[in-house]
Design a protein around this motif. Structure first.
Motif, PDB file in Angstrom:
ATOM      1  N   ALA A 116       0.833  -1.200   0.000  1.00 39.90           N
ATOM      2  CA  ALA A 116       0.000   0.000   0.000  1.00 39.90           C
ATOM      3  C   ALA A 116       0.870   1.253   0.000  1.00 39.90           C
ATOM      4  N   TYR A 117       1.982   1.221   0.748  1.00 40.81           N
ATOM      5  CA  TYR A 117       2.885   2.366   0.775  1.00 40.81           C
ATOM      6  C   TYR A 117       3.522   2.586  -0.598  1.00 40.81           C
ATOM      7  N   LYS A 118       3.898   1.487  -1.250  1.00 39.84           N
ATOM      8  CA  LYS A 118       4.504   1.589  -2.578  1.00 39.84           C
ATOM      9  C   LYS A 118       3.546   2.284  -3.557  1.00 39.84           C
ATOM     10  N   GLU A 119       2.278   1.883  -3.513  1.00 43.33           N
ATOM     11  CA  GLU A 119       1.261   2.527  -4.354  1.00 43.33           C
ATOM     12  C   GLU A 119       1.127   4.002  -4.012  1.00 43.33           C
ATOM     13  N   PHE A 120       1.083   4.294  -2.707  1.00 48.18           N
ATOM     14  CA  PHE A 120       0.961   5.669  -2.230  1.00 48.18           C
ATOM     15  C   PHE A 120       2.137   6.511  -2.722  1.00 48.18           C
ATOM     16  N   GLU A 121       3.337   5.934  -2.635  1.00 50.86           N
ATOM     17  CA  GLU A 121       4.547   6.641  -3.066  1.00 50.86           C
ATOM     18  C   GLU A 121       4.477   6.954  -4.564  1.00 50.86           C
ATOM     19  N   GLU A 122       4.096   5.973  -5.361  1.00 49.44           N
ATOM     20  CA  GLU A 122       3.999   6.170  -6.810  1.00 49.44           C
ATOM     21  C   GLU A 122       2.951   7.228  -7.163  1.00 49.44           C
ATOM     22  N   LYS A 123       1.888   7.294  -6.376  1.00 45.50           N
ATOM     23  CA  LYS A 123       0.820   8.252  -6.622  1.00 45.50           C
ATOM     24  C   LYS A 123       1.225   9.668  -6.186  1.00 45.50           C
ATOM     25  N   MET A 124       1.920   9.778  -5.041  1.00 47.44           N
ATOM     26  CA  MET A 124       2.198  11.083  -4.440  1.00 47.44           C
ATOM     27  C   MET A 124       3.510  11.731  -4.882  1.00 47.44           C
ATOM     28  N   MET A 125       4.497  10.933  -5.255  1.00 42.73           N
ATOM     29  CA  MET A 125       5.817  11.479  -5.565  1.00 42.73           C
ATOM     30  C   MET A 125       5.796  12.559  -6.655  1.00 42.73           C
ATOM     31  N   PRO A 126       5.099  12.360  -7.777  1.00 43.06           N
ATOM     32  CA  PRO A 126       5.101  13.418  -8.804  1.00 43.06           C
ATOM     33  C   PRO A 126       4.569  14.755  -8.291  1.00 43.06           C
ATOM     34  N   GLU A 165      16.310  13.340  -2.807  1.00 46.23           N
ATOM     35  CA  GLU A 165      15.426  12.165  -2.769  1.00 46.23           C
ATOM     36  C   GLU A 165      15.036  11.821  -1.329  1.00 46.23           C
ATOM     37  N   ARG A 166      16.009  11.893  -0.423  1.00 44.87           N
ATOM     38  CA  ARG A 166      15.751  11.573   0.987  1.00 44.87           C
ATOM     39  C   ARG A 166      14.700  12.522   1.590  1.00 44.87           C
ATOM     40  N   GLN A 167      14.737  13.782   1.183  1.00 47.61           N
ATOM     41  CA  GLN A 167      13.771  14.755   1.702  1.00 47.61           C
ATOM     42  C   GLN A 167      12.353  14.453   1.197  1.00 47.61           C
ATOM     43  N   TYR A 168      12.266  14.010  -0.055  1.00 50.29           N
ATOM     44  CA  TYR A 168      10.957  13.597  -0.573  1.00 50.29           C
ATOM     45  C   TYR A 168      10.428  12.399   0.214  1.00 50.29           C
ATOM     46  N   LYS A 169      11.324  11.450   0.506  1.00 52.84           N
ATOM     47  CA  LYS A 169      10.918  10.247   1.246  1.00 52.84           C
ATOM     48  C   LYS A 169      10.421  10.626   2.648  1.00 52.84           C
ATOM     49  N   GLN A 170      11.089  11.595   3.279  1.00 51.91           N
ATOM     50  CA  GLN A 170      10.662  12.034   4.611  1.00 51.91           C
ATOM     51  C   GLN A 170       9.277  12.667   4.553  1.00 51.91           C
TER      52      GLN A 170
END
Length: 81
Positions: free
Chosen positions: A19-29, A40-45
């Motif tokens: 679920a987190y992987k999906e969330f990341e793919e949806k929210m990162m852009p 990249e680390r700041q985006y992950k935080q």
């Protein structure tokens, strides 16, 4: 007990990773658009902070109980102090 097991999810952590992987793919852009130039680390935080409050996070679901929960356990004995 298929119906009872479906009503209460005892192991949401099993779904959390995918679920987190999906969330990341949806929210990162949109994060990269809102905060251009971050590492990249700041985006992950930022994603982690959003994830903790997200309704997509299975650990935030109202029907999640502890894996060892037993109905009637701790009720009426002053547990809600």
């Amino acid at each position: 007990g298929g119906a009872a097991a479906a009503a209460v999810e005892r192991h949401p952590e099993r779904r959390a990773k995918s679920a987190y992987k999906e969330f990341e793919e949806k929210m990162m852009p949109s994060l990269k658009e809102d905060f251009p130039g971050l590492k990249e680390r700041q985006y992950k935080q930022k994603l982690q902070k959003l994830w903790k409050k997200s309704p997509d996070n299975p650990m935030n679901s109202a029907d999640v109980v502890a894996y060892n929960y037993k109905p009637g356990q701790g009720e009426g004995k002053g547990a809600e102090s």
